[in-house]
Motif scaffolding. Structure first.
Motif, mmCIF file in Angstrom:
data_model
loop_
_atom_site.group_PDB
_atom_site.id
_atom_site.type_symbol
_atom_site.label_atom_id
_atom_site.label_comp_id
_atom_site.label_asym_id
_atom_site.label_seq_id
_atom_site.Cartn_x
_atom_site.Cartn_y
_atom_site.Cartn_z
ATOM 1 N N ILE A 54 0.455 -1.075 1.579
ATOM 2 C CA ILE A 54 1.189 -1.989 0.700
ATOM 3 C C ILE A 54 0.575 -1.889 -0.697
ATOM 4 O O ILE A 54 -0.641 -1.885 -0.865
ATOM 5 N N ARG A 55 1.459 -1.787 -1.677
ATOM 6 C CA ARG A 55 1.033 -1.653 -3.080
ATOM 7 C C ARG A 55 1.568 -2.857 -3.848
ATOM 8 O O ARG A 55 2.762 -3.153 -3.801
ATOM 9 N N LYS A 56 0.676 -3.531 -4.562
ATOM 10 C CA LYS A 56 1.149 -4.642 -5.391
ATOM 11 C C LYS A 56 1.558 -4.111 -6.752
ATOM 12 O O LYS A 56 1.065 -3.076 -7.226
ATOM 13 N N GLU A 57 2.460 -4.822 -7.367
ATOM 14 C CA GLU A 57 3.005 -4.381 -8.645
ATOM 15 C C GLU A 57 1.905 -4.334 -9.700
ATOM 16 O O GLU A 57 1.072 -5.241 -9.811
ATOM 17 N N GLY A 58 1.894 -3.240 -10.464
ATOM 18 C CA GLY A 58 0.916 -3.092 -11.530
ATOM 19 C C GLY A 58 -0.392 -2.464 -11.098
ATOM 20 O O GLY A 58 -1.286 -2.270 -11.918
ATOM 21 N N ASP A 59 -0.549 -2.124 -9.820
ATOM 22 C CA ASP A 59 -1.781 -1.518 -9.319
ATOM 23 C C ASP A 59 -1.571 -0.016 -9.208
ATOM 24 O O ASP A 59 -0.812 0.463 -8.351
ATOM 25 N N ALA A 60 -2.221 0.741 -10.082
ATOM 26 C CA ALA A 60 -2.005 2.190 -10.147
ATOM 27 C C ALA A 60 -3.066 2.978 -9.401
ATOM 28 O O ALA A 60 -3.188 4.190 -9.604
ATOM 29 N N ARG A 61 -3.837 2.353 -8.548
ATOM 30 C CA ARG A 61 -4.858 3.085 -7.804
ATOM 31 C C ARG A 61 -4.222 4.122 -6.884
ATOM 32 O O ARG A 61 -3.047 4.010 -6.524
ATOM 33 N N PRO A 62 -4.996 5.139 -6.472
ATOM 34 C CA PRO A 62 -4.468 6.127 -5.509
ATOM 35 C C PRO A 62 -3.986 5.445 -4.241
ATOM 36 O O PRO A 62 -4.449 4.355 -3.872
ATOM 37 N N LEU A 63 -3.077 6.119 -3.545
ATOM 38 C CA LEU A 63 -2.387 5.531 -2.393
ATOM 39 C C LEU A 63 -3.335 4.922 -1.381
ATOM 40 O O LEU A 63 -3.177 3.761 -0.977
ATOM 41 N N LEU A 64 -4.342 5.677 -0.969
ATOM 42 C CA LEU A 64 -5.168 5.220 0.146
ATOM 43 C C LEU A 64 -6.224 4.205 -0.249
ATOM 44 O O LEU A 64 -7.005 3.768 0.600
ATOM 45 N N GLU A 65 -6.255 3.839 -1.514
ATOM 46 C CA GLU A 65 -7.146 2.749 -1.911
ATOM 47 C C GLU A 65 -6.475 1.391 -1.774
ATOM 48 O O GLU A 65 -7.101 0.359 -1.991
ATOM 49 N N HIS A 66 -5.201 1.406 -1.419
ATOM 50 C CA HIS A 66 -4.479 0.164 -1.179
ATOM 51 C C HIS A 66 -4.619 -0.241 0.291
ATOM 52 O O HIS A 66 -4.843 0.605 1.170
ATOM 53 N N PRO A 67 -4.487 -1.515 0.600
ATOM 54 C CA PRO A 67 -4.656 -1.957 1.992
ATOM 55 C C PRO A 67 -3.522 -1.465 2.894
ATOM 56 O O PRO A 67 -2.395 -1.238 2.447
ATOM 57 N N LEU A 68 -3.863 -1.311 4.163
ATOM 58 C CA LEU A 68 -2.895 -0.921 5.181
ATOM 59 C C LEU A 68 -2.484 -2.174 5.952
ATOM 60 O O LEU A 68 -3.342 -2.919 6.439
ATOM 61 N N ALA A 69 -1.196 -2.423 6.043
ATOM 62 C CA ALA A 69 -0.711 -3.656 6.665
ATOM 63 C C ALA A 69 0.328 -3.352 7.735
ATOM 64 O O ALA A 69 1.013 -2.323 7.694
ATOM 65 N N HIS A 70 0.430 -4.259 8.679
ATOM 66 C CA HIS A 70 1.468 -4.206 9.700
ATOM 67 C C HIS A 70 2.696 -4.951 9.180
ATOM 68 O O HIS A 70 2.580 -5.971 8.495
ATOM 69 N N PHE A 71 3.870 -4.436 9.547
ATOM 70 C CA PHE A 71 5.115 -5.071 9.150
ATOM 71 C C PHE A 71 5.806 -5.639 10.388
ATOM 72 O O PHE A 71 5.819 -5.013 11.447
ATOM 73 N N ARG A 72 6.352 -6.825 10.245
ATOM 74 C CA ARG A 72 7.191 -7.420 11.276
ATOM 75 C C ARG A 72 8.515 -7.820 10.646
ATOM 76 O O ARG A 72 8.547 -8.386 9.546
ATOM 77 N N PHE A 73 9.612 -7.518 11.352
ATOM 78 C CA PHE A 73 10.945 -7.931 10.917
ATOM 79 C C PHE A 73 11.310 -9.177 11.704
ATOM 80 O O PHE A 73 11.333 -9.156 12.945
ATOM 81 N N VAL A 74 11.575 -10.268 11.005
ATOM 82 C CA VAL A 74 11.713 -11.564 11.655
ATOM 83 C C VAL A 74 12.953 -12.287 11.136
ATOM 84 O O VAL A 74 13.521 -11.945 10.094
ATOM 85 N N SER A 75 13.332 -13.318 11.894
ATOM 86 C CA SER A 75 14.382 -14.224 11.436
ATOM 87 C C SER A 75 13.719 -15.433 10.774
ATOM 88 O O SER A 75 12.538 -15.705 11.002
ATOM 89 N N PRO A 76 14.452 -16.197 9.968
ATOM 90 C CA PRO A 76 13.831 -17.308 9.240
ATOM 91 C C PRO A 76 13.136 -18.331 10.131
ATOM 92 O O PRO A 76 12.088 -18.863 9.764
ATOM 93 N N ARG A 77 13.698 -18.630 11.324
ATOM 94 C CA ARG A 77 13.118 -19.686 12.158
ATOM 95 C C ARG A 77 12.057 -19.153 13.122
ATOM 96 O O ARG A 77 11.585 -19.896 13.987
ATOM 97 N N TYR A 78 11.695 -17.905 12.965
ATOM 98 C CA TYR A 78 10.653 -17.333 13.829
ATOM 99 C C TYR A 78 9.336 -18.097 13.688
ATOM 100 O O TYR A 78 8.672 -18.419 14.688
ATOM 101 N N PHE A 79 8.943 -18.412 12.469
ATOM 102 C CA PHE A 79 7.662 -19.075 12.233
ATOM 103 C C PHE A 79 7.648 -20.469 12.846
ATOM 104 O O PHE A 79 6.660 -20.898 13.444
ATOM 105 N N GLU A 80 8.742 -21.184 12.692
ATOM 106 C CA GLU A 80 8.859 -22.515 13.296
ATOM 107 C C GLU A 80 8.780 -22.427 14.811
ATOM 108 O O GLU A 80 8.086 -23.225 15.458
#
Length: 816
Positions: A518-544
């Motif tokens: 995941i790359r935050k806006e404005g961060d120009a560091r090389p690719l692998l210096e950014h954190p690695l994150a897991h993605f989940r696709f969810v519906s709005p009421r999943y958290f509730e």
């Protein structure tokens, strides 16, 4: 046999001694034989593949991710290079977990399976019982869809119909031709046996070719596959690993990281998660048998002491020392033989109980049996026990040749110093072993409690879950899948008894999902210096529904359609925006493959969730609306897990959930329908089972050690009866006798306890990885265990001490 008959006659006259000795020895040998059968079947027996010593699990190492991921799954483009450039590699296979909806004849059914490159069965040396396995043409994109199925599926779903080969079945609404059925004894890796972050099905029933377009694969990112490699005869893993690493050197330069190939023996990879626990089991049972032998040896010494006079008389009448030695050893051998045979019989029961009780992720459960190696082990252990327990009493009796010994026996008022030291040594050894086992069991118990009480990040109570796979043939586009999920969620949220309902692409504690940089806006560091994150696709009421708390901002809503948004976990926020609020800022998933990913707005921060397991730290997580899957992966996910919260028993919603699915799509099967509490319990089943086993053996050793302390103290009192009576006749107080006997009995107990604590600290360092939330040297646990053992030891000494204090002087002095 001529030696056994007299021994059996003698044992029949000493029934109390014989019964106790045989029963305790049978239990000890039976337990150790059971443990050996388990260790042999899982850890020592070669895998059921051709030349398994040449098979290796493959993974990759990227220095940039080493802190979070010591090893990564395999990049398919890198694997293709290894196939072409590694001279030490004979063949390899990529493996990807998958699932299939089987429709057509009978009820729709969800099947777990894998997609793999065509070489898999050839490199494993597996031959089917019907038809064939895959050939190279099966793995070409656009070729007819072929599958191979397991014997279990063939028998369960198709009634073992031999005409299944060549038959077309419907998987995910697509025609697939069955080309082969595997043999009944074929076993495929399960769970995380090939890689720690790549979960394979617990029961793989279908295999389908991957049909990758190799030319379109990227060298950067895409670590999505498990893999197996067979080395050429004579090739070393070190050389193969060096060649594989050299083949991907330029990919590491592109990724700006050190990139290496990793090889680990397939046998070790498949059994590694259970290895420490099984060796701990074997060691614990071995300690149990040693305590049994100590008690039995002590009983044999007592028996020899009582028969010293008989031995002297027989020697004076012309008996030879050898005959006395052989007679004593034959008695010990008879006890060991009967105990060994009984123990082997108990092992059959023990193995069956273990297999029935063990969690499903214990590898090779079906290969555990009391076979020839286990029976040979039982025979060897029985022989060793017979020799160890009988040798010293036999030597002692065979040397009783002097009339002075007879005079000593008749006049002695107490036991000899040598006999006392041996008795105290046996007691100390028993207490030492018991202390180690009880401390380890207590630490495992504390670890289990820590795991169960760890902050999961979600609420498991009163939640029902079910998996659904939307077949591409009926739901070919993202719009089709999105509309189904939308209608399904509307239906579920209106069911009676449902508080809220949601969906997620991968449920916590069950499987990993898509992960990328995941790359935050404005961060120009090389690719692998950014954190690695897991993605989940969810519906709005999943958290509730899952009870995941909102830490800042908000979660997505239906109003966010058309506006790419994301919710990040607290750890992801802290890692990407240290000391800042991420709400209102933008991020994007960046695989580095040249595509232009979309920026998304972060609208909220939620609590960290343990997704891999309760013992694993929560990973960085990014949640995006399920309808935005097309922005991140090119399509809306067809696989989803629905979650329903209710104030009532969640299992009671199963029927309503099935009816709701049938109303939308009667051909769509539900899979893995269970409560979230069941999911959580399954995730700790192995630890719970290991803790239970350790507790059982620790309790057994504690009981045996208590009997040993009691028996040794009781024997000491019996030997000192005349001495105690004489001292009391001369004015000694009962309290003085009580205190002295108690202190003498507790002396080896305290010594063994101190040695046991130090030994437990040493063992704890070796198996420290099995503990969670508690240190191997935890002072509170050690202090509590030491206090309990001290109290138990004192109780075992108290009864003989009271009996000694109650001895009547006149009665004691009349004894011979």
């Amino acid at each position: 046999m001529s030696l056994m008959a007299p021994a059996l006659r003698l044992l029949s006259r000493e029934k109390r001694f014989a019964d106790f000795a045989i029963v305790t020895l049978a239990i000890g040998i039976g337990a150790l034989t059971t443990a050996f059968a388990i260790v042999y079947g899982v850890l020592l027996k070669p895998l059921r593949y051709a030349e398994p010593g040449r098979l290796y699990a493959i993974a990759e190492f990227a220095s940039q991710f080493a802190k979070e991921y010591p090893s990564l799954p395999v990049n398919a483009a890198h694997f293709n290079r290894w196939q072409r450039q590694c001279a030490s590699c004979e063949s390899g296979a990529l493996i990807l977990s998958s699932s299939f909806d089987l429709t057509g004849d009978g009820e729709p059914e969800r099947l777990e399976g894998v997609e793999t490159t065509w070489q898999l069965f050839q490199l494993l040396g597996v031959r089917p019982q019907l038809g064939r396995t895959f050939v190279e043409d099966d793995d070409v994109p656009g070729s007819p869809a072929h599958v191979v199925m397991t014997d279990a599926l063939w028998r369960r779903r198709f009634a073992a119909d031999p005409s299944i080969v060549g038959r077309t079945i419907q998987l995910n609404d697509q025609a697939h031709v069955v080309v082969g059925v595997l043999a009944p004894n074929f076993r495929f890796p399960v769970g995380r046996q090939l890689h720690s972050v790549m979960a394979l099905p617990d029961r793989t029933e279908v295999f389908r070719p991957l049909r990758l377009r190799w030319a379109n694969l990227s060298d950067v990112g895409g670590f999505n596959f498990a893999g197996v490699m067979r080395l050429r005869p004579g090739a070393t893993p070190e050389r193969a690993q060096a060649e594989m690493t050299a083949a991907v050197a330029d990919a590491g330069v592109k990724m700006k990281t050190e990139l290496r190939a990793l090889l680990s023996p397939l046998h070790e990879r498949m059994t590694g998660a259970s290895r420490d626990a099984l060796w701990l089991l074997f060691g614990g049972v071995g300690a149990l048998l040693l305590i049994v032998c100590a008690n039995l040896g002590h009983m044999m010494v007592i028996r020899a002491s009582r028969r010293t006079r008989d031995a002297v008389i027989r020697r004076a009448l012309g008996a030879r020392s050898l005959s006395l030695f052989v007679e004593t050893m034959s008695i010990s051998g008879a006890v060991a033989a009967i105990g060994g045979i009984s123990g082997a019989a108990l092992a059959f029961v023990g193995v069956r109980l273990f297999v029935n009780m063990a969690p499903t992720d214990v590898p090779r459960l079906d290969e555990i049996a009391v076979n020839a190696p286990a029976l040979m082990f039982a025979a060897g252990i029985s022989l060793a026990c017979g020799v160890i327990c009988g040798l010293w009493p036999a030597i002692r009796l065979s040397r009783a040749t002097s009339i002075a010994v007879l005079r000593e026996v008749s006049q002695r008022t107490t036991e000899t110093r040598g006999a006392r030291r041996m008795r105290e040594g046996l007691v100390a050894a028993e207490v030492t072993l018991t202390t180690v086992l009880v401390i380890v069991a207590a630490l495992l118990g504390m670890s289990f409690l820590s795991v169960m009480n760890v902050d999961r990040g979600f609420d498991v109570n009163q939640v029902l879950t079910a998996d659904i796979t939307l077949p591409a043939a009926r739901y070919p586009g993202s719009d089709d899948r999105e509309q189904f999920h939308h209608r399904m969620l509307d239906a579920l949220n209106t069911l009676p008894g449902v508080t809220s309902a949601g969906l997620v692409s991968s449920l916590p504690l069950k499987a990993q999902s898509w992960r990328t940089v995941i790359r935050k806006e404005g961060d120009a560091r090389p690719l692998l210096e950014h954190p690695l994150a897991h993605f989940r696709f969810v519906s709005p009421r999943y958290f509730e529904t899952m009870g995941i708390g909102v830490r800042e901002g908000r979660v997505m809503s239906d109003d966010d359609h058309g506006r790419p948004v994301a919710v990040v976990s607290a750890s992801a926020a802290a890692r990407a925006w240290p000391g800042e609020s991420p709400v209102g800022k933008r991020i994007r998933a960046d695989s580095g493959n040249g595509t232009d990913p979309r920026w998304v707005d972060v609208v909220g921060v939620v609590a960290d969730v343990r997704t891999v397991g309760l013992e694993e730290a929560p990973p960085l997580m990014v949640y995006v609306p399920y309808w935005d899957g097309v922005l991140h992966q090119g399509n809306v996910w067809g696989n989803a897990t629905y979650v329903l919260r209710t104030p009532h028993d969640p299992a009671a919603l199963a029927g309503s959930l099935r009816r709701a699915v049938r109303e939308l799509d009667a051909a769509l099967p539900l899979a893995d329908l269970r409560t979230m509490e069941d999911v959580a319990r399954a995730s700790v089943a192995t630890r719970q089972f290991n803790t239970l086993l350790a507790g059982i053996f620790a309790a057994a050793t504690l009981v045996l050690a208590c009997l040993g302390v009691y028996g040794a103290t009781e024997y000491s009192v019996a030997c000192r009866t005349r001495e105690i009576g004489l001292r009391m006749a001369l004015g000694a107080q009962q309290s003085t006798i009580l205190r002295q006997v108690l202190l003498q009995g507790m002396s080896p107990v305290i010594g063994g306890l101190v040695l046991g604590v130090f030994a437990a600290l040493w063992v704890g360092r070796i198996i420290g990885s099995m503990f969670f939330g508690v240190a191997a040297h935890d002072p509170v646990t050690i202090a509590v265990v030491a206090s309990i053992l001290t109290i138990v030891g004192a109780a075992a000494c108290w009864l003989p001490a009271r009996r000694a204090a109650a001895i009547a002087p006149a009665h004691a002095l009349r004894q011979d």
